[in-house]
Design an enzyme around this catalytic site. Structure first.
Site, PDB file in Angstrom:
ATOM      1  N   GLU A   1      -2.427  11.532   3.217  1.00 39.88           N
ATOM      2  CA  GLU A   1      -3.726  11.355   4.151  1.00 39.88           C
ATOM      3  C   GLU A   1      -3.416  12.678   4.950  1.00 39.88           C
ATOM      4  O   GLU A   1      -2.691  13.145   5.387  1.00 39.88           O
ATOM      5  CB  GLU A   1      -3.441   9.960   5.018  1.00 39.88           C
ATOM      6  CG  GLU A   1      -3.295   8.830   4.233  1.00 39.88           C
ATOM      7  CD  GLU A   1      -3.510   7.430   5.294  1.00 39.88           C
ATOM      8  OE1 GLU A   1      -4.629   7.032   5.840  1.00 39.88           O
ATOM      9  OE2 GLU A   1      -2.267   7.286   5.640  1.00 39.88           O
TER      10      GLU A   1
ATOM     11  N   GLU B   1       0.948  -1.154   0.009  1.00 36.09           N
ATOM     12  CA  GLU B   1      -0.073  -0.315  -0.076  1.00 36.09           C
ATOM     13  C   GLU B   1       0.871   1.174  -0.160  1.00 36.09           C
ATOM     14  O   GLU B   1       1.864   1.330   0.925  1.00 36.09           O
ATOM     15  CB  GLU B   1      -0.947  -0.098   1.268  1.00 36.09           C
ATOM     16  CG  GLU B   1      -1.759   1.088   1.397  1.00 36.09           C
ATOM     17  CD  GLU B   1      -2.695   1.212   2.538  1.00 36.09           C
ATOM     18  OE1 GLU B   1      -3.217  -0.042   3.112  1.00 36.09           O
ATOM     19  OE2 GLU B   1      -3.056   2.335   3.379  1.00 36.09           O
TER      20      GLU B   1
END
Length: 319
Positions: free
Chosen positions: A212, A207
């Site tokens: 974020e 990932e």
């Protein structure tokens, strides 16, 4: 008079013409007396033999290379000359979604994760839909809208778009221009998963979290890799504080090669990881765009937040 078949090549001259367009293309020409063919070592482990005329070689990366040209006579005798070649290789735009067509996100690029899915592994509170209320292209940007509303037992709706089985790539530079939502509990993400997730599952697929942000800690941009041994809260990541993340558009980028993975906000390096063959970052990855609410990372929810939007101006991939 017939040439002496025992004659070794002499007077070997090698020229290199570097294309100025930063494509990496170089035209090599070798001439020598008594030579019937030439062999090249391009200085990066690549060889070409039995060349009789000019040859074009495309270097995959920038650098200064020592190139050997070896002239060979009909009797098999050789003469080698070395030259240095400096090549600059630029990246070309290979794929993009500019979000310029109003309406639904392009269905040839984007699918949807749907539902509440038990909190998506992080105790999140949103229910993802494919409704235009939650994701729409309008006025030149993609808008992912988090809405406070009761929906199928969840207190919020939002959208999670993914390019799985539609678009993926391996290595290069990805660049996303986005404006992030504000509000306590909001958790927008621009990220990627390995295309083999269906067969090897997570975290074995790898990932890459390009960006974020959590509304409870405004302007702090997180960039993280997850893989076996570094999954969940043990991710391999970093963070940087920027200005006006929720009121202005900023450029979030991934630079990804067989040797390194780097993530940036406005060209400011957030995190860098050495890529190796044992990590799962040497295969195709697809994009995911979503806004979550609450959960393990999103944290405490401000009940006054009734709507929040992540806007994406474009996604571009260069190789």
């Amino acid at each position: 008079v017939p040439a002496n078949t025992n004659d070794a090549p002499t007077n070997l001259v090698v020229t290199a013409v570097v294309n100025p367009d930063n494509s990496g293309n170089v035209i090599f020409t070798s001439t020598a007396t008594n030579a019937v063919s030439y062999a090249y070592n391009f200085g990066n482990g690549i060889f070409q033999t039995n060349v009789t005329g000019p040859i074009t070689y495309k270097y995959p990366s920038s650098g200064t290379y020592t190139v050997n040209s070896t002239a060979k006579s009909s009797s098999g005798k050789t003469l080698t000359v070395s030259i240095e070649v400096t090549v600059k290789v630029g990246l070309a735009l290979v794929w993009a979604d500019e979000f310029n067509t109003d309406g639904a996100p392009d269905p040839t690029i984007w699918g949807y994760d749907l539902g509440a899915n038990g909190g998506w592994g992080n105790n999140e509170l949103q229910n993802y839909t494919d409704r235009r209320e939650n994701s729409i292209v309008q006025g030149g940007t993609l808008k992912i809208n988090l809405i406070k509303e009761n929906y199928s037992g969840s207190p919020y709706t939002s959208a999670r778009l993914l390019s799985k089985d539609k678009y993926s790539f391996k290595y290069g530079r990805a660049e996303i221009r986005a404006k992030l939502p504000a509000g306590g509990g909001t958790w927008p993400a621009i990220w990627m998963l390995g295309s083999n997730i269906s067969s090897v599952s997570w975290p074995a697929c790898g990932e890459i979290d390009i960006m974020e942000h959590v509304g409870n800690d405004l302007n702090k941009i997180y960039a993280t890799l997850h893989y076996p041994g570094r999954s969940g809260g043990n991710g391999d990541g970093g963070s940087k504080v920027i200005s006006n993340a929720t009121t202005e558009f900023h450029k979030y980028a991934l630079e990804w090669s067989p040797t390194s993975i780097k993530m940036f906000a406005d060209d400011l390096l957030i995190h860098s990881v050495t890529n190796t063959s044992i990590l799962p970052f040497n295969q195709n990855f697809f994009f995911i765009l979503n806004v979550a609410m609450g959960g393990n990372f999103g944290g405490t929810i401000d009940p006054a937040v009734t709507a929040a939007t992540m806007e994406i101006d474009y996604i571009r991939v260069y190789q």
